[in-house]
Design a protein around this motif. Structure first.
Motif, PDB file in Angstrom:
ATOM      1  N   ALA A 138     -31.798  24.672   4.964  1.00 42.49           N
ATOM      2  CA  ALA A 138     -30.518  24.949   5.362  1.00 42.49           C
ATOM      3  C   ALA A 138     -30.404  25.709   7.405  1.00 42.49           C
ATOM      4  CB  ALA A 138     -29.298  25.391   5.159  1.00 42.49           C
ATOM      5  N   LEU A 175     -22.045  22.800   4.993  1.00 46.88           N
ATOM      6  CA  LEU A 175     -22.612  23.928   4.686  1.00 46.88           C
ATOM      7  C   LEU A 175     -22.115  25.238   3.155  1.00 46.88           C
ATOM      8  CD1 LEU A 175     -23.074  26.292   8.085  1.00 46.88           C
ATOM      9  CD2 LEU A 175     -24.875  26.270   5.789  1.00 46.88           C
ATOM     10  N   MET A 216     -30.183  24.471  10.785  1.00 47.83           N
ATOM     11  CA  MET A 216     -29.324  23.377  10.575  1.00 47.83           C
ATOM     12  C   MET A 216     -28.458  24.203  12.555  1.00 47.83           C
ATOM     13  SD  MET A 216     -26.213  22.454   8.146  1.00 47.83           S
ATOM     14  CE  MET A 216     -25.487  22.826   9.420  1.00 47.83           C
ATOM     15  N   GLN A 243     -17.106  29.445  12.200  1.00 47.99           N
ATOM     16  CA  GLN A 243     -16.771  29.363  10.211  1.00 47.99           C
ATOM     17  C   GLN A 243     -18.525  29.241  10.446  1.00 47.99           C
ATOM     18  OE1 GLN A 243     -14.364  27.133   8.665  1.00 47.99           O
ATOM     19  NE2 GLN A 243     -14.261  28.201   7.317  1.00 47.99           N
ATOM     20  N   ALA A 244     -19.097  27.918  10.379  1.00 51.34           N
ATOM     21  CA  ALA A 244     -20.284  27.560  10.572  1.00 51.34           C
ATOM     22  C   ALA A 244     -21.187  28.144  11.507  1.00 51.34           C
ATOM     23  CB  ALA A 244     -20.865  26.523  10.458  1.00 51.34           C
ATOM     24  N   SER A 301     -20.586  31.732  10.914  1.00 46.67           N
ATOM     25  CA  SER A 301     -20.614  32.862  10.587  1.00 46.67           C
ATOM     26  C   SER A 301     -21.224  32.520   8.761  1.00 46.67           C
ATOM     27  CB  SER A 301     -18.745  33.793  10.260  1.00 46.67           C
ATOM     28  OG  SER A 301     -18.178  32.799   9.500  1.00 46.67           O
ATOM     29  N   LEU A 302     -20.966  31.805   8.539  1.00 49.63           N
ATOM     30  CA  LEU A 302     -21.723  31.327   6.949  1.00 49.63           C
ATOM     31  C   LEU A 302     -23.203  31.013   7.179  1.00 49.63           C
ATOM     32  CD1 LEU A 302     -19.733  27.589   5.886  1.00 49.63           C
ATOM     33  CD2 LEU A 302     -20.864  29.677   4.611  1.00 49.63           C
ATOM     34  N   MET A 303     -23.140  30.779   8.580  1.00 47.51           N
ATOM     35  CA  MET A 303     -25.353  30.510   8.268  1.00 47.51           C
ATOM     36  C   MET A 303     -25.715  32.007   8.271  1.00 47.51           C
ATOM     37  SD  MET A 303     -26.452  27.868   8.873  1.00 47.51           S
ATOM     38  CE  MET A 303     -27.669  27.919  10.320  1.00 47.51           C
ATOM     39  N   VAL A 362     -25.639  33.180   4.955  1.00 46.17           N
ATOM     40  CA  VAL A 362     -26.425  32.173   4.264  1.00 46.17           C
ATOM     41  C   VAL A 362     -28.250  33.029   4.293  1.00 46.17           C
ATOM     42  CG1 VAL A 362     -27.533  30.326   3.417  1.00 46.17           C
ATOM     43  CG2 VAL A 362     -25.754  30.339   3.970  1.00 46.17           C
ATOM     44  N   ALA A 379     -25.844  25.518  13.906  1.00 41.69           N
ATOM     45  CA  ALA A 379     -24.008  25.733  13.773  1.00 41.69           C
ATOM     46  C   ALA A 379     -23.279  25.542  15.404  1.00 41.69           C
ATOM     47  CB  ALA A 379     -23.613  27.135  13.819  1.00 41.69           C
ATOM     48  N   GLN A 410     -18.877  21.047   9.425  1.00 43.11           N
ATOM     49  CA  GLN A 410     -19.910  20.988   9.472  1.00 43.11           C
ATOM     50  C   GLN A 410     -20.247  22.649   8.137  1.00 43.11           C
ATOM     51  OE1 GLN A 410     -22.179  23.683  12.750  1.00 43.11           O
ATOM     52  NE2 GLN A 410     -23.763  22.930  12.765  1.00 43.11           N
ATOM     53  N   ALA A 411     -18.927  22.776   8.441  1.00 42.79           N
ATOM     54  CA  ALA A 411     -18.723  24.371   7.219  1.00 42.79           C
ATOM     55  C   ALA A 411     -18.646  24.162   5.626  1.00 42.79           C
ATOM     56  CB  ALA A 411     -17.381  25.013   8.199  1.00 42.79           C
TER      57      ALA A 411
END
Lengths: 185, 185
Positions: free
Chosen positions: B97, A110, B100, B106-107, B109-111, B114, B102, A106-107
């Motif tokens: 995006a 992304l 989504m 990691q996803a 924290s990425l989100m 973003v 998460a 998923q990461a």
């Protein structure tokens, strides 16, 4: 210059029809005649003045036209500068995010999405004439790069940028923000 | 063109003060008087013409000044329109995006990263006078919204936007792109 010459010419013309001179030529000059000569001299000087006034206004107009064309051109050339400057912190965050290493699917997907968006913004900036400044591996250019650190490394050439800490950006011929770099002495 | 006319006029003035002509004047007084009257009439008409020419030029100048001020103002007001339009696809991708969910840290924290970047770009656009158009829950406005679907639902008011498919954007008083919406009839 042109205008001064014109002025001189007109003054000479005015001198030649001086009413006093013409008065000497005639023996019996009626009073009415001298009144008319006075009126002619007055009209001629008014006409000269009106023509000079016209020429001065025309010169002002020409200058104004030239200046306002230049203003419009400069305004159009750098029109997006303010928005571009305000977008740079977002571009910096993109670059920081893209240095991450994704440890799951998923990461990873992304990250791909983020890179796509980043590239599309770079493309939009490029269309407007704005681009990142090249730095790493290039010769240090004080107009484009700002040296925040200096090193002495033998495996790099002298005066070469060995690392970029923050991307710089250029808009057409104008540096919006210099690159922050490490330079080899 | 204008200059040539001036030159011609000066030549005419020079011709009229021909010394031979003034010599003839002394011979016949009456003829001289009428010649002077003719000269006065001619000068008066030339003066009037010169003054009118000046007024016309001044009016042209004033118009030009007004027009170029408006041009500059309009240029400044919508200066970033082209770049903003080019950024909209990136904004659409951001929004996709951010929908989504998460499923790992990691996803997640990425989100968050973003979303932060997305908000900073929205902020930069707002500073330039550009904002997303409000749609969902608002009354349908044909100037701002484009209805791509119509429904009949009782739990929504009539002529209300019930769903937004793509965000619209406005720059000051100008719609850059209307919102794509579903409207309740």
């Amino acid at each position: 210059m042109e205008k001064e010459q014109n002025l001189e010419q007109e003054e000479m013309v005015a001198a030649e029809i001086d009413p006093e001179e013409t008065a000497e030529e005639t023996v019996q000059q009626s009073e009415k005649g001298s009144e008319e000569n006075g009126r002619i001299a007055e009209l001629e000087s008014k006409l000269e003045e009106a023509e000079n006034r016209y020429l001065r206004l025309q010169a002002d107009f020409d200058n104004f036209r030239r200046r306002s064309r230049l203003d419009l051109e400069a305004g159009a050339k750098y029109r997006a500068q303010s928005l571009i400057s305000d977008l740079l912190p977002a571009m910096d965050n993109f670059e920081r995010a893209l240095k991450m290493e994704a440890d799951n699917d998923q990461a990873k997907s992304l990250m791909q999405g983020v890179e796509m968006v980043y590239r599309s913004i770079l493309e939009a900036l490029k269309k407007e004439g704005a681009e990142p400044i090249e730095a790493e591996g290039k010769e240090f250019d004080p107009n484009m790069h700002q040296a925040v650190m200096q090193v002495q490394e033998e495996n790099f050439g002298s005066n070469i940028v060995v690392e970029e800490f923050q991307k710089g950006y250029i808009l057409k011929d104008r540096v919006i923000r210099p690159s922050m770099v490490k330079v080899n002495q």
